[in-house]
Design a protein around this motif. Structure first.
Motif, mmCIF file in Angstrom:
data_model
loop_
_atom_site.group_PDB
_atom_site.id
_atom_site.type_symbol
_atom_site.label_atom_id
_atom_site.label_comp_id
_atom_site.label_asym_id
_atom_site.label_seq_id
_atom_site.Cartn_x
_atom_site.Cartn_y
_atom_site.Cartn_z
ATOM 1 N N PHE A 17 0.837 -1.200 0.000
ATOM 2 C CA PHE A 17 0.000 0.000 0.000
ATOM 3 C C PHE A 17 0.873 1.252 0.000
ATOM 4 C CE2 PHE A 17 -2.211 3.479 2.092
ATOM 5 C CZ PHE A 17 -3.449 3.488 1.474
ATOM 6 N N TYR A 18 1.928 1.225 0.784
ATOM 7 C CA TYR A 18 2.778 2.414 0.929
ATOM 8 C C TYR A 18 3.918 2.458 -0.072
ATOM 9 C CZ TYR A 18 0.397 3.485 5.297
ATOM 10 O OH TYR A 18 -0.560 3.805 6.231
ATOM 11 N N VAL A 19 4.361 1.311 -0.534
ATOM 12 C CA VAL A 19 5.508 1.258 -1.439
ATOM 13 C C VAL A 19 4.999 1.183 -2.869
ATOM 14 C CG1 VAL A 19 7.559 -0.038 -2.109
ATOM 15 C CG2 VAL A 19 6.911 0.126 0.306
ATOM 16 N N GLY A 20 5.605 1.950 -3.776
ATOM 17 C CA GLY A 20 5.193 1.936 -5.177
ATOM 18 C C GLY A 20 6.074 1.016 -5.985
ATOM 19 N N PRO A 21 5.844 -0.288 -5.953
ATOM 20 C CA PRO A 21 6.743 -1.234 -6.617
ATOM 21 C C PRO A 21 6.650 -1.164 -8.131
ATOM 22 C CG PRO A 21 4.801 -2.384 -5.845
ATOM 23 C CD PRO A 21 4.678 -0.968 -5.363
ATOM 24 N N TYR A 81 -7.392 2.221 -5.231
ATOM 25 C CA TYR A 81 -7.031 3.183 -4.187
ATOM 26 C C TYR A 81 -5.772 2.743 -3.447
ATOM 27 C CZ TYR A 81 -7.464 6.089 -0.007
ATOM 28 O OH TYR A 81 -7.214 6.980 1.030
ATOM 29 N N SER A 82 -5.490 1.463 -3.432
ATOM 30 C CA SER A 82 -4.326 0.946 -2.707
ATOM 31 C C SER A 82 -3.029 1.072 -3.498
ATOM 32 C CB SER A 82 -4.561 -0.518 -2.310
ATOM 33 O OG SER A 82 -5.615 -0.609 -1.376
ATOM 34 N N HIS A 83 -3.079 1.561 -4.729
ATOM 35 C CA HIS A 83 -1.857 1.821 -5.476
ATOM 36 C C HIS A 83 -1.360 3.226 -5.146
ATOM 37 C CE1 HIS A 83 -3.298 -1.487 -8.210
ATOM 38 N NE2 HIS A 83 -2.011 -1.775 -8.135
ATOM 39 N N SER A 84 -0.138 3.322 -4.700
ATOM 40 C CA SER A 84 0.402 4.630 -4.307
ATOM 41 C C SER A 84 0.426 5.600 -5.480
ATOM 42 C CB SER A 84 1.805 4.464 -3.714
ATOM 43 O OG SER A 84 2.703 3.916 -4.665
ATOM 44 N N ARG A 85 0.612 5.104 -6.688
ATOM 45 C CA ARG A 85 0.657 6.006 -7.846
ATOM 46 C C ARG A 85 -0.722 6.579 -8.177
ATOM 47 N NH1 ARG A 85 5.009 2.690 -8.638
ATOM 48 N NH2 ARG A 85 6.906 3.733 -9.383
ATOM 49 N N PHE A 86 -1.780 5.847 -7.852
ATOM 50 C CA PHE A 86 -3.109 6.429 -8.010
ATOM 51 C C PHE A 86 -3.355 7.469 -6.919
ATOM 52 C CE2 PHE A 86 -7.640 6.468 -6.800
ATOM 53 C CZ PHE A 86 -8.166 7.015 -7.968
ATOM 54 N N ARG A 87 -2.987 7.168 -5.695
ATOM 55 C CA ARG A 87 -3.204 8.129 -4.610
ATOM 56 C C ARG A 87 -2.366 9.388 -4.803
ATOM 57 N NH1 ARG A 87 -2.134 3.715 -1.798
ATOM 58 N NH2 ARG A 87 -0.402 4.697 -0.657
ATOM 59 N N GLU A 91 3.246 5.567 -17.172
ATOM 60 C CA GLU A 91 2.010 6.210 -17.609
ATOM 61 C C GLU A 91 1.228 6.792 -16.441
ATOM 62 O OE1 GLU A 91 1.044 4.508 -21.973
ATOM 63 O OE2 GLU A 91 -0.493 4.343 -20.433
ATOM 64 N N MET A 92 1.250 6.134 -15.290
ATOM 65 C CA MET A 92 0.578 6.690 -14.119
ATOM 66 C C MET A 92 1.245 7.989 -13.677
ATOM 67 S SD MET A 92 -2.118 5.031 -13.335
ATOM 68 C CE MET A 92 -2.412 5.705 -11.692
ATOM 69 N N GLY A 93 2.573 8.025 -13.709
ATOM 70 C CA GLY A 93 3.278 9.245 -13.358
ATOM 71 C C GLY A 93 2.990 10.371 -14.338
ATOM 72 N N LYS A 94 2.970 10.040 -15.635
ATOM 73 C CA LYS A 94 2.679 11.039 -16.659
ATOM 74 C C LYS A 94 1.247 11.560 -16.500
ATOM 75 C CE LYS A 94 3.910 9.943 -20.819
ATOM 76 N NZ LYS A 94 3.888 9.329 -22.187
#
Length: 340
Positions: A45-49, A263-269, A235-238
């Motif tokens: 949840f906290y780490v963006g692997p 919601y549990s993906h750090s890149r979405f949050r 793509e999530m970062g962009k």
């Protein structure tokens, strides 16, 4: 001296006791393993692997926490108090990560007129066009964001009456799941592709009257599987950067899409900053699972979202999209303008 055919009672007792110890040990290990699953859920949840396996694991954090909760009951049954205490801490930490989804931030009264928004992934254009148009009609939809739009789907939706309900559009239909569209009751201007992605991501301005306008985006970043993990992460970062750039002009913004992220993906949050809010979180709707929708078991993950900025969501629900592997979403969004 006992006869050779008799069983030694001491030997029998020892055998039964040993068997019970083995069973108890196996049950304990099962409970500890369940807590380990929950601990992994908290970590991802906290780490963006950038690992396909761990990214997929992040999609199932609520289920992983449920496994951990079952593990607590198992540990309690075996009276493994120390491990149980650790497990309680892990599950509570996991519950803390999901708690915002269950706490509504919607005020009791909201000034202004709401916009009815619908989000729909129509699975390679295969969703039932008549049923989809009926959903638009029955929910009095003002803006529809749609993904996996094909040329054939555009034609069939028009044939079944979508053009009459939502006469303005900005669409980029494609085969293979890459097509995207925005349909609107309001005139659409400033239509443009939202950056360069593997699949179409679109943005336009909806003129809602009285000189007021709202930015609308329909998004569909790549999934983390079977595409490489780095592509999804990129793509999530962009997408994060581009959405925040669009919001910098101060207009209210509505984003509907298959984000291929929960919601549990750090890149979405990471997107949910500087005023961006997920409709499920804002309304306290909890876990809104949208995929898969075409199986005998319920949808397991929530990858479809309606996200807003400078707006309040006063109603949010999941709906059926016949013929699709995604559930749809409907929200009532009230934009915030200066002085409101």
């Amino acid at each position: 001296m006992p006869n050779s055919g008799e069983v030694d009672p001491a030997s029998t007792t020892s055998s039964v006791t040993g068997g019970r110890r083995i069973v108890r040990r196996a049950v304990y290990l099962a409970g500890a393993a369940a807590v380990g699953v929950a601990a992994l859920g908290v970590i991802v949840f906290y780490v963006g692997p950038e690992s396909n396996t761990l990214i997929i694991a992040s999609s199932f954090v609520p289920l992983m926490l449920g496994v951990g909760l079952l593990g607590l009951f198992v540990l309690a049954a075996t009276r493994s108090w120390r491990t149980l205490a650790v497990g309680v801490a892990v599950v509570l930490a996991g519950a803390f990560t999901q708690a915002p989804l269950f706490v509504s931030n919607t005020p009791d009264t909201v000034a202004g007129e709401g916009i009815r928004v619908m989000q729909a992934n129509i699975r390679l254009g295969e969703a039932d066009p008549d049923a989809l148009v009926d959903q638009v009609r029955s929910h009095s939809i003002d803006v529809l964001t749609i993904q996996e739009l094909t040329d054939s789907a555009v034609q069939q939706l028009d044939t079944h009456g979508l053009a009459a309900l939502l006469p303005y559009r900005f669409v980029e239909p494609k085969d293979g799941g890459g097509g995207t569209g925005i349909y609107s009751r309001f005139p659409l201007t400033e239509q443009e592709s939202l950056g360069r992605f593997a699949m179409s991501n679109l943005v336009a301005t909806a003129d809602i009257g009285d000189g007021r306008s709202v930015t609308v985006a329909s998004v569909h970043p790549m999934p983390p599987y079977p595409s490489p993990a780095w592509m999804w992460a990129s793509e999530m970062g962009k997408l994060n950067g581009l959405l925040h750039e669009q919001a910098a002009d101060g207009k209210p913004m509505i984003v509907g899409g298959d984000f291929n992220s929960t919601y549990s993906h750090s890149r979405f949050r990471a997107i949910l900053t500087d005023g961006f809010t997920d409709a499920a979180e804002q309304t306290g709707a909890g876990f809104v699972m949208t995929f898969p929708a075409d199986t005998w078991y319920p949808a397991l993950i929530g990858i479809d979202h309606i996200v807003t900025n400078r707006a309040t969501v006063t109603h949010f629900e999941r709906i059926e999209i016949e013929g699709s592997d995604h559930h749809g979403l409907v929200a009532t969004v009230t934009p915030h303008f200066d002085g409101t």
